[in-house]
Design a protein around this motif. Structure first.
Motif, short mmCIF file in Angstrom:
data_model
loop_
_atom_site.label_atom_id
_atom_site.label_comp_id
_atom_site.label_asym_id
_atom_site.label_seq_id
_atom_site.Cartn_x
_atom_site.Cartn_y
_atom_site.Cartn_z
N ASN A 10 0.87 -1.18 0.00
CA ASN A 10 0.00 0.00 0.00
C ASN A 10 0.90 1.23 0.00
N THR A 11 0.44 2.32 -0.60
CA THR A 11 1.30 3.51 -0.70
C THR A 11 1.69 4.04 0.68
N SER A 12 0.69 4.13 1.57
CA SER A 12 0.95 4.72 2.88
C SER A 12 0.69 3.70 3.97
N GLU A 13 1.31 3.91 5.12
CA GLU A 13 1.09 2.96 6.22
C GLU A 13 -0.15 3.32 7.04
N ALA A 19 -5.03 2.74 3.79
CA ALA A 19 -3.86 2.43 4.62
C ALA A 19 -4.31 1.80 5.95
N VAL A 40 5.39 -0.29 2.21
CA VAL A 40 4.77 1.01 1.94
C VAL A 40 5.79 2.00 1.39
N LYS A 43 6.33 5.25 5.42
CA LYS A 43 6.26 4.54 6.71
C LYS A 43 6.03 5.56 7.81
N MET A 114 3.78 4.63 -6.02
CA MET A 114 4.18 3.38 -5.36
C MET A 114 4.52 2.33 -6.43
#
Length: 423
Positions: A10-13, A19, A40, A43, A114
């Motif tokens: 996933n792009t973001s945590e 996310a 990610v 992070k 990503m």
């Protein structure tokens, strides 16, 4: 039997609904004997099971480059700059040891630098089974995250409404064709987070012949659970003697979040029932929340964007009702969180919301874009519905449909099927 290893991407945590849902799924899987890790771009915590890509100027430049191409296609107009993604840049993750060790690659929201379509192509060529959880429509359209009323993706995208003066071979058409080619290289199991999204996705020409399954996002019902309201109010420094409405958005000013309908419905309530001016208060969770103060007829208690989940649990327990006038939704985590805490919700009849809120049973589903019906819903829950029953039914719904064990088992079934482990 070796333990199954799943790599969630996933792009973001932590930022954004996808996310949070992906992180929760990782925890749910880990609690059910799966070795899940998450990869990610951004992070945000120091959790060991989450790996961040190395930060570099090159990544930032890639992110900007994608926007430049969209901006150019848009005749240098800024609108819709982030409503679309073309996945022309990203990171080749197929060389990472975590990728090579994984039995299953589980994609979530992978936009904004990503993964590029070429990176996804490399993943498909690796021969590893792929699951792709859709948190919006992007995997099944050319470039948009929400097609709204446009149905071109049912056959082929062109003349994209998000592109200024889009044409027959515009950016949406080019990316659509690339995706079509890409998806034919190997099977992908697509998972939608709501029945509504499954219906949209199944109409897409891109997913013809692909497997599309509906599994909702999970939530930790041991964390999100009912607590004593007065104690929760003391913890959040909220008044003890008012009924409180919760409204929240990462960006309050985002038009898609329907803030205008909320303001209008609050004004309607006060016109109809003047006594509510003193009895009701609005708790606003999110950035720019102070901008709402002059616009609402009630006392406003603003809380900035809160990422600590324990504090968030207190807020849901401190309020009487959660209102989401959002105009585009898949399966909002916030409704699930509120209901898990026994807080009844009001939302518009859009996307996955009517699957979560059972009208007049555990909350109120208002007619789409009707401020009047939104006001009805708020009044009904606070004054006319059997509040204790609504609250209990909301909690029960989450336990039966969205608990970690329910969702983890559904995913594990899919993993076993596609790896040929028929456990």
């Amino acid at each position: 039997v070796s333990i199954m290893r799943v790599l969630i991407i996933n792009t973001s945590e932590r930022r954004g609904g996808a996310a949070i849902a992906a992180s929760r799924l990782m925890d749910a899987l880990r609690n059910h004997g799966i070795k899940a890790k998450m990869l990610v771009r951004d992070k945000q915590t120091d959790q060991i099971s989450v790996l961040g890509l190395n930060k570099s100027w090159w990544k930032i430049w890639q992110f900007i480059w994608e926007r430049i191409i969209i901006w150019k296609a848009n005749h240098f107009k800024k609108h819709h700059l982030f409503a679309v993604d073309i996945a022309n840049t990203g990171t080749d993750i197929s060389t990472l040891p975590e990728f090579q060790q994984a039995d299953i690659i589980h994609l979530h929201w992978v936009n904004q630098g990503m993964l590029s379509l070429n990176d996804i192509h490399r993943i498909l060529l690796s021969g590893k089974p792929i699951v792709w959880t859709m948190h919006d429509m992007w995997p099944c359209t050319g470039i948009c995250h929400h097609a709204r009323d446009c149905e071109k993706y049912h056959q082929e995208c062109h003349h994209c409404p998000y592109i200024y003066k889009g044409g027959k071979k515009d950016l949406s058409n080019q990316v659509f064709k690339k995706k079509k080619e890409l998806y034919q290289t190997a099977p992908i199991t697509f998972v939608t987070c709501s029945q509504w999204l499954k219906e949209q996705a199944s109409k897409s020409a891109l997913l013809t012949g692909q497997t599309v399954v509906n599994i909702p996002n999970p939530i930790d019902t041991n964390l999100f659970k009912p607590r004593n309201r007065q104690e929760a109010r003391i913890a959040c420094e909220l008044p003890a003697n008012k009924k409180l409405i919760l409204f929240g958005a990462v960006k309050i000013t985002d038009k898609r979040k329907g803030i205008d309908y909320f303001i209008e419905s609050c004004n309607m309530l006060v016109q109809k029932y003047p006594e509510l001016k003193e009895e009701l208060g609005v708790v606003v969770m999110g950035n720019h929340s102070e901008e709402l103060k002059p616009l609402l007829p009630f006392e406003v208690y603003s809380l900035n964007y809160i990422s600590n989940e324990k504090e968030v649990v207190n807020i849901y327990n401190a309020v009487d009702i959660y209102v989401t006038p959002s105009l585009e939704e898949n399966l909002p985590n916030t409704i699930m969180e509120a209901m898990a805490c026994g807080t009844p919700c009001v939302g518009f009849q859009v996307g996955g919301i009517p699957e979560m809120i059972d009208h007049l049973h555990n909350g109120y589903v208002a007619e789409y874009k009707s401020a009047d019906d939104l006001a009805n819903g708020i009044y009904w829950i606070l004054n006319e519905g059997e509040y204790a029953d609504l609250s209990e039914a909301a909690r029960r719904k989450v336990l039966s449909s969205y608990s970690e064990s329910t969702i983890a088992k559904k995913y594990i079934d899919i993993y076993n099927k596609i790896t040929g482990n028929h456990a």
